[in-house]
Structure formats: structure tokens, C-alpha cells
Write a protein that holds these residues in place. Sequence first.
Motif, PDB file in Angstrom:
ATOM      1  N   VAL A 172       0.842  -1.204   0.000  1.00 14.78           N
ATOM      2  CA  VAL A 172       0.000   0.000   0.000  1.00 14.78           C
ATOM      3  C   VAL A 172       0.871   1.246   0.000  1.00 14.78           C
ATOM      4  CG1 VAL A 172      -1.758   1.282   1.273  1.00 14.78           C
ATOM      5  CG2 VAL A 172      -1.915  -1.220   1.092  1.00 14.78           C
ATOM      6  N   PHE A 173       1.956   1.229   0.742  1.00 11.26           N
ATOM      7  CA  PHE A 173       2.876   2.375   0.739  1.00 11.26           C
ATOM      8  C   PHE A 173       3.505   2.559  -0.642  1.00 11.26           C
ATOM      9  CE2 PHE A 173       3.203   1.120   5.342  1.00 11.26           C
ATOM     10  CZ  PHE A 173       2.462   2.194   5.816  1.00 11.26           C
ATOM     11  N   VAL A 174       3.876   1.461  -1.290  1.00 15.88           N
ATOM     12  CA  VAL A 174       4.443   1.529  -2.641  1.00 15.88           C
ATOM     13  C   VAL A 174       3.400   2.110  -3.600  1.00 15.88           C
ATOM     14  CG1 VAL A 174       5.368   0.172  -4.568  1.00 15.88           C
ATOM     15  CG2 VAL A 174       6.063  -0.343  -2.206  1.00 15.88           C
ATOM     16  N   TYR A 175       2.161   1.651  -3.499  1.00 16.55           N
ATOM     17  CA  TYR A 175       1.056   2.185  -4.319  1.00 16.55           C
ATOM     18  C   TYR A 175       0.951   3.697  -4.137  1.00 16.55           C
ATOM     19  CZ  TYR A 175      -3.817   3.072  -5.692  1.00 16.55           C
ATOM     20  OH  TYR A 175      -4.957   3.577  -6.257  1.00 16.55           O
ATOM     21  N   MET A 176       0.947   4.138  -2.892  1.00 17.09           N
ATOM     22  CA  MET A 176       0.809   5.574  -2.606  1.00 17.09           C
ATOM     23  C   MET A 176       1.996   6.374  -3.146  1.00 17.09           C
ATOM     24  SD  MET A 176      -0.785   5.317   1.234  1.00 17.09           S
ATOM     25  CE  MET A 176      -0.786   7.080   1.525  1.00 17.09           C
ATOM     26  N   ARG A 206       3.690   5.698  -5.795  1.00 18.92           N
ATOM     27  CA  ARG A 206       3.742   5.658  -7.261  1.00 18.92           C
ATOM     28  C   ARG A 206       2.505   6.196  -7.968  1.00 18.92           C
ATOM     29  NH1 ARG A 206       6.309  -0.385  -8.072  1.00 18.92           N
ATOM     30  NH2 ARG A 206       8.286   0.050  -7.016  1.00 18.92           N
ATOM     31  N   ILE A 207       1.397   6.371  -7.266  1.00 18.49           N
ATOM     32  CA  ILE A 207       0.152   6.714  -7.966  1.00 18.49           C
ATOM     33  C   ILE A 207       0.209   8.081  -8.653  1.00 18.49           C
ATOM     34  CG2 ILE A 207      -1.023   7.574  -5.903  1.00 18.49           C
ATOM     35  CD1 ILE A 207      -3.639   6.434  -7.180  1.00 18.49           C
ATOM     36  N   GLN A 208       0.847   9.062  -8.048  1.00 17.68           N
ATOM     37  CA  GLN A 208       0.844  10.389  -8.667  1.00 17.68           C
ATOM     38  C   GLN A 208       1.465  10.365 -10.055  1.00 17.68           C
ATOM     39  OE1 GLN A 208      -0.791  13.185  -7.373  1.00 17.68           O
ATOM     40  NE2 GLN A 208      -0.486  13.852  -9.474  1.00 17.68           N
ATOM     41  N   ALA A 209       2.498   9.568 -10.247  1.00 16.46           N
ATOM     42  CA  ALA A 209       3.127   9.469 -11.566  1.00 16.46           C
ATOM     43  C   ALA A 209       2.160   8.909 -12.608  1.00 16.46           C
ATOM     44  CB  ALA A 209       4.388   8.609 -11.494  1.00 16.46           C
ATOM     45  N   LEU A 237      -8.089  15.512  -4.647  1.00 19.62           N
ATOM     46  CA  LEU A 237      -8.866  16.526  -3.927  1.00 19.62           C
ATOM     47  C   LEU A 237      -9.088  16.100  -2.486  1.00 19.62           C
ATOM     48  CD1 LEU A 237     -11.607  17.514  -6.529  1.00 19.62           C
ATOM     49  CD2 LEU A 237      -9.433  18.647  -6.070  1.00 19.62           C
ATOM     50  N   VAL A 238      -9.290  14.803  -2.282  1.00 19.80           N
ATOM     51  CA  VAL A 238      -9.478  14.234  -0.947  1.00 19.80           C
ATOM     52  C   VAL A 238      -8.668  12.948  -0.883  1.00 19.80           C
ATOM     53  CG1 VAL A 238     -11.131  13.255   0.698  1.00 19.80           C
ATOM     54  CG2 VAL A 238     -11.823  15.175  -0.767  1.00 19.80           C
ATOM     55  N   HIS A 239      -7.862  12.823   0.177  1.00 22.45           N
ATOM     56  CA  HIS A 239      -7.064  11.597   0.339  1.00 22.45           C
ATOM     57  C   HIS A 239      -6.707  11.435   1.809  1.00 22.45           C
ATOM     58  CE1 HIS A 239      -3.292   9.068  -0.439  1.00 22.45           C
ATOM     59  NE2 HIS A 239      -4.341   8.315  -0.739  1.00 22.45           N
ATOM     60  N   ASN A 240      -7.252  10.409   2.416  1.00 21.43           N
ATOM     61  CA  ASN A 240      -6.936  10.078   3.800  1.00 21.43           C
ATOM     62  C   ASN A 240      -7.307  11.194   4.778  1.00 21.43           C
ATOM     63  OD1 ASN A 240      -6.068   8.142   5.627  1.00 21.43           O
ATOM     64  ND2 ASN A 240      -4.022   9.016   5.742  1.00 21.43           N
ATOM     65  N   ALA A 241      -8.361  11.922   4.483  1.00 20.31           N
ATOM     66  CA  ALA A 241      -8.816  12.992   5.373  1.00 20.31           C
ATOM     67  C   ALA A 241      -9.862  12.446   6.343  1.00 20.31           C
ATOM     68  CB  ALA A 241      -9.425  14.130   4.559  1.00 20.31           C
ATOM     69  N   ASP A 256      -7.495   3.012 -17.248  1.00 17.92           N
ATOM     70  CA  ASP A 256      -7.164   1.937 -18.179  1.00 17.92           C
ATOM     71  C   ASP A 256      -5.682   1.878 -18.549  1.00 17.92           C
ATOM     72  OD1 ASP A 256      -9.849   1.224 -18.210  1.00 17.92           O
ATOM     73  OD2 ASP A 256     -10.290   2.395 -20.016  1.00 17.92           O
ATOM     74  N   SER A 257      -4.899   2.864 -18.128  1.00 18.64           N
ATOM     75  CA  SER A 257      -3.490   2.922 -18.514  1.00 18.64           C
ATOM     76  C   SER A 257      -2.719   1.737 -17.942  1.00 18.64           C
ATOM     77  CB  SER A 257      -2.854   4.230 -18.040  1.00 18.64           C
ATOM     78  OG  SER A 257      -2.701   4.234 -16.622  1.00 18.64           O
ATOM     79  N   PRO A 258      -1.750   1.240 -18.695  1.00 15.61           N
ATOM     80  CA  PRO A 258      -0.917   0.142 -18.178  1.00 15.61           C
ATOM     81  C   PRO A 258      -0.238   0.507 -16.855  1.00 15.61           C
ATOM     82  CG  PRO A 258      -0.570   0.399 -20.535  1.00 15.61           C
ATOM     83  CD  PRO A 258      -1.432   1.563 -20.090  1.00 15.61           C
ATOM     84  N   ALA A 259       0.173   1.757 -16.706  1.00 12.04           N
ATOM     85  CA  ALA A 259       0.858   2.171 -15.470  1.00 12.04           C
ATOM     86  C   ALA A 259      -0.058   2.026 -14.262  1.00 12.04           C
ATOM     87  CB  ALA A 259       1.352   3.609 -15.601  1.00 12.04           C
ATOM     88  N   TYR A 260      -1.330   2.467 -14.387  1.00 10.32           N
ATOM     89  CA  TYR A 260      -2.224   2.342 -13.235  1.00 10.32           C
ATOM     90  C   TYR A 260      -2.694   0.900 -13.050  1.00 10.32           C
ATOM     91  CZ  TYR A 260      -5.627   2.967  -9.654  1.00 10.32           C
ATOM     92  OH  TYR A 260      -6.305   2.827  -8.464  1.00 10.32           O
ATOM     93  N   GLN A 261      -2.972   0.208 -14.121  1.00  3.16           N
ATOM     94  CA  GLN A 261      -3.397  -1.189 -14.011  1.00  3.16           C
ATOM     95  C   GLN A 261      -2.348  -2.024 -13.270  1.00  3.16           C
ATOM     96  OE1 GLN A 261      -6.416  -2.827 -14.957  1.00  3.16           O
ATOM     97  NE2 GLN A 261      -7.004  -0.677 -14.850  1.00  3.16           N
ATOM     98  N   ALA A 262      -1.072  -1.712 -13.475  1.00  2.03           N
ATOM     99  CA  ALA A 262      -0.012  -2.439 -12.779  1.00  2.03           C
ATOM    100  C   ALA A 262      -0.003  -2.144 -11.283  1.00  2.03           C
ATOM    101  CB  ALA A 262       1.344  -2.085 -13.385  1.00  2.03           C
ATOM    102  N   LEU A 263      -0.473  -0.956 -10.888  1.00  2.00           N
ATOM    103  CA  LEU A 263      -0.498  -0.579  -9.465  1.00  2.00           C
ATOM    104  C   LEU A 263      -1.702  -1.133  -8.705  1.00  2.00           C
ATOM    105  CD1 LEU A 263       0.531   3.181  -9.190  1.00  2.00           C
ATOM    106  CD2 LEU A 263       1.869   1.154  -8.639  1.00  2.00           C
ATOM    107  N   ILE A 264      -2.803  -1.338  -9.376  1.00  2.33           N
ATOM    108  CA  ILE A 264      -4.050  -1.707  -8.694  1.00  2.33           C
ATOM    109  C   ILE A 264      -3.868  -2.858  -7.705  1.00  2.33           C
ATOM    110  CG2 ILE A 264      -6.381  -2.634  -8.994  1.00  2.33           C
ATOM    111  CD1 ILE A 264      -6.600  -0.909 -11.518  1.00  2.33           C
ATOM    112  N   PRO A 265      -3.212  -3.963  -8.071  1.00  5.49           N
ATOM    113  CA  PRO A 265      -3.096  -5.063  -7.101  1.00  5.49           C
ATOM    114  C   PRO A 265      -2.365  -4.682  -5.813  1.00  5.49           C
ATOM    115  CG  PRO A 265      -2.531  -5.817  -9.300  1.00  5.49           C
ATOM    116  CD  PRO A 265      -2.669  -4.327  -9.372  1.00  5.49           C
TER     117      PRO A 265
END
Length: 115
Positions: free
Chosen positions: A21-25, A27-30, A40-44, A73-82
Motif C-alpha cells: 500500500v505504501f508503494v502504491y501511494m 507511485r500513484i501520482q506518476a 482533492l481528498v485523500h486520507n482525510a 485503463d493505462s498500463p501504469a495504473y493497471q499495474a499498481l491496482i493489485p
Amino acid sequence: MTAYAIANLRPAGGRPPHEDVFVYMERIQATLDPFGGRFLVHNAPLEVREGEWPHALVIIEFPAIEEARAWYDSPAYQALIPLRADHIPGDLILVDGVAPGYDPARTAAALRASA
């Protein structure tokens, strides 16, 4: 028209997040940047005024629904989802915002006329 990705996440209460989960967080902005996405809202903390909302809320803004779809649908985000979904289940929707000058009274009138 602005669009949003809205997630209702159900983290395991009382346990620290899994390392994935930390790795996901980290890398997600990229994955968002090429599509103009921004948090706009994250962990508030939530202040529930009606009903129940026992989960975490995330809202990400995009310039339009096409960018929101392309990001998801991007490959970059699809790779992060798991990395997140294997440890924090949740629901995610993509939705258009309202146009500038939106008038809810006009919407009510149209709904009333069609009822």
C-alpha cells in the motif's frame, strides 16, 4: 467538463497498512500526471452528518471523463491496482461533474415534467 474518480476504501481497522500500500501511494501520482489528475481528498478525516460512512474516501479530479478513463485503463495504473486492492478492498467510480452554471432547480423542473 471536470470529472472525478471516487473511491470508497475499506482498510483493515487497527492494523498498519501492508508495505504494498505504501508503494502504491508512492507511485500513484506518476500515473495521474499524464492525464491531469490530482487528489482533492485523500486520507482525510470524515465528519458524517447523515447515514453511515465507515470507510476511507478518495476523490481525484480530472479535466474530463476521457482523461479519467484513460488513467484508469493505462498500463501504469493497471499495474499498481493489485498493490492496493490485494490489501484494501474498495469501490471506485468515474463520474462527470456538473457544467458551470448548473442549476438544480432546472433539473428538478425537468424531472417533475417527466414524472
